[in-house]
Design a protein around this motif. Structure first.
Motif, PDB file in Angstrom:
ATOM      1  N   GLY A 149      38.510  37.478  39.020  1.00 43.49           N
ATOM      2  CA  GLY A 149      38.543  37.218  37.586  1.00 43.49           C
ATOM      3  C   GLY A 149      39.766  36.461  37.117  1.00 43.49           C
ATOM      4  O   GLY A 149      39.916  36.183  35.920  1.00 43.49           O
ATOM      5  N   THR A 150      40.647  36.097  38.044  1.00 42.49           N
ATOM      6  CA  THR A 150      41.867  35.370  37.700  1.00 42.49           C
ATOM      7  C   THR A 150      41.556  33.911  37.397  1.00 42.49           C
ATOM      8  O   THR A 150      40.771  33.279  38.114  1.00 42.49           O
ATOM      9  CB  THR A 150      42.869  35.437  38.872  1.00 42.49           C
ATOM     10  OG1 THR A 150      43.147  36.804  39.176  1.00 42.49           O
ATOM     11  CG2 THR A 150      44.153  34.705  38.530  1.00 42.49           C
ATOM     12  N   PRO A 151      42.156  33.338  36.356  1.00 44.67           N
ATOM     13  CA  PRO A 151      41.932  31.913  36.079  1.00 44.67           C
ATOM     14  C   PRO A 151      42.344  31.035  37.254  1.00 44.67           C
ATOM     15  O   PRO A 151      43.422  31.202  37.826  1.00 44.67           O
ATOM     16  CB  PRO A 151      42.812  31.646  34.858  1.00 44.67           C
ATOM     17  CG  PRO A 151      42.935  32.974  34.183  1.00 44.67           C
ATOM     18  CD  PRO A 151      42.976  33.974  35.306  1.00 44.67           C
ATOM     19  N   THR A 170      37.409  30.825  36.149  1.00 49.04           N
ATOM     20  CA  THR A 170      37.998  31.773  37.092  1.00 49.04           C
ATOM     21  C   THR A 170      37.604  31.443  38.533  1.00 49.04           C
ATOM     22  O   THR A 170      36.713  30.643  38.795  1.00 49.04           O
ATOM     23  CB  THR A 170      37.541  33.199  36.777  1.00 49.04           C
ATOM     24  OG1 THR A 170      36.127  33.302  37.049  1.00 49.04           O
ATOM     25  CG2 THR A 170      37.818  33.560  35.319  1.00 49.04           C
ATOM     26  N   HIS A 171      38.276  32.120  39.453  1.00 49.72           N
ATOM     27  CA  HIS A 171      37.918  31.991  40.868  1.00 49.72           C
ATOM     28  C   HIS A 171      36.445  32.343  41.063  1.00 49.72           C
ATOM     29  O   HIS A 171      35.721  31.653  41.788  1.00 49.72           O
ATOM     30  CB  HIS A 171      38.796  32.910  41.717  1.00 49.72           C
ATOM     31  CG  HIS A 171      40.175  32.386  41.951  1.00 49.72           C
ATOM     32  ND1 HIS A 171      40.600  31.918  43.167  1.00 49.72           N
ATOM     33  CD2 HIS A 171      41.240  32.256  41.110  1.00 49.72           C
ATOM     34  CE1 HIS A 171      41.866  31.520  43.085  1.00 49.72           C
ATOM     35  NE2 HIS A 171      42.281  31.724  41.846  1.00 49.72           N
TER      36      HIS A 171
END
Length: 508
Positions: A149-151, A170-171
């Motif tokens: 969920g990280t940009p 996101t990833h």
């Protein structure tokens, strides 16, 4: 899934295989892995940390790819900038994203440098110095790992007001998209991709770069699409897959029939997107190349949503059916209620491919989603009884020219800054090659004359080339409704009627 984990099937699993061809040179997956690690090590030493933004204002190149790999390995947020943008267009993006560092080249820095001044100036790098900066640095992968969920990137796309909005991808957005396309389009390590799309755009980045690194096939990257040499690129590389926009397919139709037939003999799949593909183009292409172009539908905020089938009918004029895991709903644009088959509704989208929101813009993010989490695309479409979607129009006044999005207000604001222009309204008019082109309807200031060539040159100097109006129509006044709003429908009809050669504008 973290993108690094996804790419390891290629970066580690196929490390000795040739991954990339660019400008006559070959690069293995191992080379790209090592270069990405060394770049990440240098950026970390220079103070970049997880969550920092990394701006990239570069043409397609090996360095662009290496920087992207370094960014995702270090947990940075990649911010690609359209290389056609000029200083006035770059400035608000950099002010919003606040990148810790920006990479550019000597050829492009004159446009970038005036846009980076301010109290928090980013670190500026030139790719010409890249190998000197990294030298014999560590080849070990950084320990920083980002969750799904990280940009991973912020890709800027204009809003209906013309102000740029940063779509945070996101990833997992990118990973879900890559997995879907590899499955839906039967992509394997045996494929060969010829990629002429710009990597600063999600079509080239999300579809091209990500499926390549995930599936592990061989890719030839071009700096740009050149109609003079594209035939030779096909014949010398002999790809199996090509991603393009309708304008590219129009150019491919200009190749001799014998060349088209030879290309069609080794190709497996042609895919088109970023703008509607005319049914006439699809039919002509089938006649010349012996292939039915596969048309699909995606957006910056959602990556890919719908696709015509790999096996089955590729229905001309449609964008096919939802990809796995993607939910599509058509809703009445006023009431929000679901519409029946064959009725027009706004396309609403939900799935792991859909972005979480706009960068530092809670108001825009809130208005972009329904209460139950569907993204409002702004596109109007119909759905047939057997599930094929057909795009009809846009709720906004978006102009799509050669795969690039153009919003009128930005051009209008520039035109109104010019001393001879009192009022301006820009609309999109049909063009057989680019799909649409911007046409400017203007009211002159008192006592001023119109020099179309001079005004057009100023537009091209300060705006991206694809945004410069192709025609100027001089009016005594702009048509407005009772509320004072410009009636763009009337202007669009006028523009279609009076499209003439540049320098021969009409007065009506």
């Amino acid at each position: 899934m973290n993108l690094t984990d996804l790419f390891d099937f290629s970066l580690h699993g196929r490390e000795t295989e040739v991954a990339l061809e660019f400008a006559g040179e070959e690069h293995t997956f191992r080379h790209l892995e090592v270069r990405g690690n060394r770049l990440a090590d240098r950026l970390a030493e220079d103070g970049l940390r997880r969550g920092d933004r990394l701006g990239v204002y570069l043409e397609n190149s090996v360095e662009f790819i290496e920087l992207y790999l370094a960014a995702i390995k270090l947990g940075l947020v990649f911010v690609p900038l359209n290389v056609l943008y000029r200083t006035r267009e770059i400035e608000p993006i950099l002010a919003d994203a606040e990148p810790k560092a920006v990479f550019t080249s000597a050829d492009l820095e004159d446009e970038l440098l005036p846009a980076v001044s301010g109290p928090e100036e980013p670190i500026l790098y030139r790719v010409e110095d890249l190998y000197g900066l990294t030298g014999d640095r560590s080849t070990e992968r950084p320990s920083a790992q980002a969750e799904g969920g990280t940009p991973a990137a912020i890709v800027y796309t204009s809003g209906t007001t013309g102000r740029s909005k940063g779509a945070v991808l996101t990833h997992e957005n990118f990973a879900a998209n890559a997995r879907n396309l590899i499955t839906a389009w039967r992509m394997t390590e045996e494929d060969r991709l010829l990629l002429a799309l710009p990597l600063f755009h999600v079509h080239g980045l999300g579809n091209g770069l990500h499926t390549w690194l995930t599936a592990g096939y061989r890719m030839r990257l071009l700096e740009r699409f050149r109609k003079e040499t594209i035939g030779e690129e096909f014949l010398s590389f002999r790809p199996t897959v090509f991603f393009g926009v309708p304008t590219m397919y129009e150019r491919l139709l200009e190749l001799p029939t014998s060349v088209a037939r030879e290309i069609g003999g080794f190709m497996r799949l042609f895919v088109s997107g970023s703008a509607p593909l005319p049914a006439r183009t699809l039919e002509r292409f089938r006649e010349h190349y012996g292939h039915s172009i596969l048309e699909r539908y995606g957006m910056t905020e959602t990556l890919m949503n719908l696709s015509n089938p790999y096996e089955g009918e590729r229905r001309a004029g449609t964008v096919g059916k939802p990809l796995p895991g993607v939910s599509i709903r058509l809703a009445d644009p006023v009431s929000g209620q679901a519409v029946a088959d064959e009725e027009v509704g706004e396309v609403l989208i939900r799935g792991p491919n859909v972005f979480p929101g706009y960068w530092r813009n809670e108001e825009a993010t809130k208005s972009a989603f329904t209460a139950d989490g569907f993204f409002r695309s702004g596109d109007l479409a119909t759905c047939s009884s057997d599930g094929y979607y057909t795009l009809c129009a846009r709720k906004t006044d978006l102009i799509i020219s050669g795969g690039f999005n153009i919003y009128p207000r930005e051009i209008e604001e520039f035109l109104k800054e010019q001393p001879e222009v009192a009022e301006a309204a820009v609309v999109g008019c049909q063009d057989p090659v680019r799909g649409e082109v911007p046409v400017a309807c203007i009211v002159l200031s008192a006592g001023c004359a119109l020099d179309e060539e001079a005004l057009g040159n100023r537009c091209r100097e300060h705006l991206a080339s694809f945004k410069a109006p192709r025609r100027f129509i001089r009016l005594e006044s702009l048509p407005r409704n009772a509320l004072g709003k410009v009636e763009r429908g009337r202007l669009r009809s006028l523009g279609e009627k009076y499209q003439v050669a540049p320098g021969r504008g009409r007065r009506t």
